[in-house]
Design a protein around this motif. Structure first.
Motif, PDB file in Angstrom:
ATOM      1  N   TYR A  22       0.835  -1.192   0.000  1.00  0.00           N
ATOM      2  CA  TYR A  22       0.000   0.000   0.000  1.00  0.00           C
ATOM      3  C   TYR A  22       0.872   1.245   0.000  1.00  0.00           C
ATOM      4  O   TYR A  22       2.062   1.193   0.284  1.00  0.00           O
ATOM      5  CB  TYR A  22      -0.927   0.021   1.219  1.00  0.00           C
ATOM      6  CG  TYR A  22      -0.214   0.219   2.526  1.00  0.00           C
ATOM      7  CD1 TYR A  22       0.016   1.494   3.025  1.00  0.00           C
ATOM      8  CD2 TYR A  22       0.255  -0.859   3.263  1.00  0.00           C
ATOM      9  CE1 TYR A  22       0.685   1.690   4.220  1.00  0.00           C
ATOM     10  CE2 TYR A  22       0.927  -0.678   4.460  1.00  0.00           C
ATOM     11  CZ  TYR A  22       1.133   0.598   4.927  1.00  0.00           C
ATOM     12  OH  TYR A  22       1.803   0.790   6.116  1.00  0.00           O
ATOM     13  N   GLY A  24       0.393   5.593   1.222  1.00  0.00           N
ATOM     14  CA  GLY A  24      -0.442   6.548   1.941  1.00  0.00           C
ATOM     15  C   GLY A  24      -0.714   7.758   1.064  1.00  0.00           C
ATOM     16  O   GLY A  24       0.180   8.257   0.386  1.00  0.00           O
ATOM     17  N   TYR A  33      -6.446  11.468   5.250  1.00  0.00           N
ATOM     18  CA  TYR A  33      -5.405  10.513   4.874  1.00  0.00           C
ATOM     19  C   TYR A  33      -6.046   9.139   4.715  1.00  0.00           C
ATOM     20  O   TYR A  33      -6.948   8.779   5.467  1.00  0.00           O
ATOM     21  CB  TYR A  33      -4.339  10.457   5.966  1.00  0.00           C
ATOM     22  CG  TYR A  33      -3.394   9.288   5.830  1.00  0.00           C
ATOM     23  CD1 TYR A  33      -2.277   9.365   5.007  1.00  0.00           C
ATOM     24  CD2 TYR A  33      -3.627   8.099   6.500  1.00  0.00           C
ATOM     25  CE1 TYR A  33      -1.404   8.298   4.875  1.00  0.00           C
ATOM     26  CE2 TYR A  33      -2.764   7.022   6.376  1.00  0.00           C
ATOM     27  CZ  TYR A  33      -1.658   7.129   5.557  1.00  0.00           C
ATOM     28  OH  TYR A  33      -0.818   6.066   5.420  1.00  0.00           O
ATOM     29  N   ARG A  35      -5.016   4.902   3.102  1.00  0.00           N
ATOM     30  CA  ARG A  35      -4.125   3.987   2.398  1.00  0.00           C
ATOM     31  C   ARG A  35      -4.835   3.514   1.134  1.00  0.00           C
ATOM     32  O   ARG A  35      -6.034   3.285   1.142  1.00  0.00           O
ATOM     33  CB  ARG A  35      -3.842   2.749   3.242  1.00  0.00           C
ATOM     34  CG  ARG A  35      -2.963   2.986   4.420  1.00  0.00           C
ATOM     35  CD  ARG A  35      -2.756   1.682   5.156  1.00  0.00           C
ATOM     36  NE  ARG A  35      -1.856   1.852   6.278  1.00  0.00           N
ATOM     37  CZ  ARG A  35      -1.487   0.882   7.077  1.00  0.00           C
ATOM     38  NH1 ARG A  35      -1.950  -0.341   6.887  1.00  0.00           N
ATOM     39  NH2 ARG A  35      -0.651   1.109   8.068  1.00  0.00           N
ATOM     40  N   TYR A  37      -4.304   0.448  -1.842  1.00  0.00           N
ATOM     41  CA  TYR A  37      -3.617  -0.832  -1.997  1.00  0.00           C
ATOM     42  C   TYR A  37      -3.389  -1.169  -3.458  1.00  0.00           C
ATOM     43  O   TYR A  37      -4.167  -0.777  -4.327  1.00  0.00           O
ATOM     44  CB  TYR A  37      -4.428  -1.937  -1.325  1.00  0.00           C
ATOM     45  CG  TYR A  37      -4.472  -1.765   0.168  1.00  0.00           C
ATOM     46  CD1 TYR A  37      -3.497  -2.338   0.975  1.00  0.00           C
ATOM     47  CD2 TYR A  37      -5.446  -1.000   0.780  1.00  0.00           C
ATOM     48  CE1 TYR A  37      -3.510  -2.165   2.344  1.00  0.00           C
ATOM     49  CE2 TYR A  37      -5.475  -0.820   2.148  1.00  0.00           C
ATOM     50  CZ  TYR A  37      -4.506  -1.409   2.926  1.00  0.00           C
ATOM     51  OH  TYR A  37      -4.517  -1.231   4.271  1.00  0.00           O
ATOM     52  N   TYR A  45      -1.754   1.050  -8.146  1.00  0.00           N
ATOM     53  CA  TYR A  45      -2.435   1.318  -6.880  1.00  0.00           C
ATOM     54  C   TYR A  45      -3.696   2.109  -7.224  1.00  0.00           C
ATOM     55  O   TYR A  45      -3.624   3.095  -7.962  1.00  0.00           O
ATOM     56  CB  TYR A  45      -1.560   2.157  -5.952  1.00  0.00           C
ATOM     57  CG  TYR A  45      -0.365   1.422  -5.407  1.00  0.00           C
ATOM     58  CD1 TYR A  45      -0.432   0.792  -4.175  1.00  0.00           C
ATOM     59  CD2 TYR A  45       0.826   1.372  -6.112  1.00  0.00           C
ATOM     60  CE1 TYR A  45       0.671   0.132  -3.659  1.00  0.00           C
ATOM     61  CE2 TYR A  45       1.928   0.709  -5.604  1.00  0.00           C
ATOM     62  CZ  TYR A  45       1.843   0.094  -4.384  1.00  0.00           C
ATOM     63  OH  TYR A  45       2.931  -0.566  -3.879  1.00  0.00           O
ATOM     64  N   ARG A  68       6.535   6.461  -0.184  1.00  0.00           N
ATOM     65  CA  ARG A  68       5.363   5.704   0.275  1.00  0.00           C
ATOM     66  C   ARG A  68       4.217   6.616   0.644  1.00  0.00           C
ATOM     67  O   ARG A  68       3.132   6.153   0.961  1.00  0.00           O
ATOM     68  CB  ARG A  68       5.735   4.841   1.488  1.00  0.00           C
ATOM     69  CG  ARG A  68       6.905   3.907   1.292  1.00  0.00           C
ATOM     70  CD  ARG A  68       6.761   2.901   0.182  1.00  0.00           C
ATOM     71  NE  ARG A  68       5.619   2.038   0.374  1.00  0.00           N
ATOM     72  CZ  ARG A  68       5.046   1.321  -0.596  1.00  0.00           C
ATOM     73  NH1 ARG A  68       5.523   1.384  -1.801  1.00  0.00           N
ATOM     74  NH2 ARG A  68       4.007   0.575  -0.355  1.00  0.00           N
ATOM     75  N   LEU A  69       4.445   7.944   0.673  1.00  0.00           N
ATOM     76  CA  LEU A  69       3.404   8.912   0.995  1.00  0.00           C
ATOM     77  C   LEU A  69       3.272   9.928  -0.136  1.00  0.00           C
ATOM     78  O   LEU A  69       4.276  10.433  -0.640  1.00  0.00           O
ATOM     79  CB  LEU A  69       3.728   9.644   2.298  1.00  0.00           C
ATOM     80  CG  LEU A  69       3.796   8.777   3.549  1.00  0.00           C
ATOM     81  CD1 LEU A  69       4.304   9.596   4.726  1.00  0.00           C
ATOM     82  CD2 LEU A  69       2.440   8.198   3.875  1.00  0.00           C
TER      83      LEU A  69
END
Length: 73
Positions: A22, A24, A33, A35, A37, A45, A68-69
């Motif tokens: 996943y 963010g 916010y 997540r 996947y 994603y 990742r964010l």
């Protein structure tokens, strides 16, 4: 007096071998916010803002980044 310590996992169940990937996302449309996947059958994603349902899609590529964010405008 005895003290029993455990991590909350069920010793009878095996741990997942490969957790679902996943990233963010900060949805700036609603200031929330969430997540999102990766689709198991594709290298993408996909998700939606949990409040207004605005869609977001991130492709996975060889020349991608390690972040990742992300922010969705």
């Amino acid at each position: 007096m005895t003290l029993d310590c455990y991590d909350g996992s069920d010793p009878g169940k095996p741990a997942p071998a490969d957790p679902r990937p996943y990233v963010g996302i900060l949805f700036e449309c609603c200031g929330v916010y969430a997540r999102i996947y990766r689709r198991p059958d594709r290298m993408v994603y996909q998700g939606r803002c949990p409040r207004c349902l605005r869609p977001v899609r991130l492709r996975v590529g060889q020349d991608g980044i390690d972040a990742r964010l992300f922010r969705a405008h």
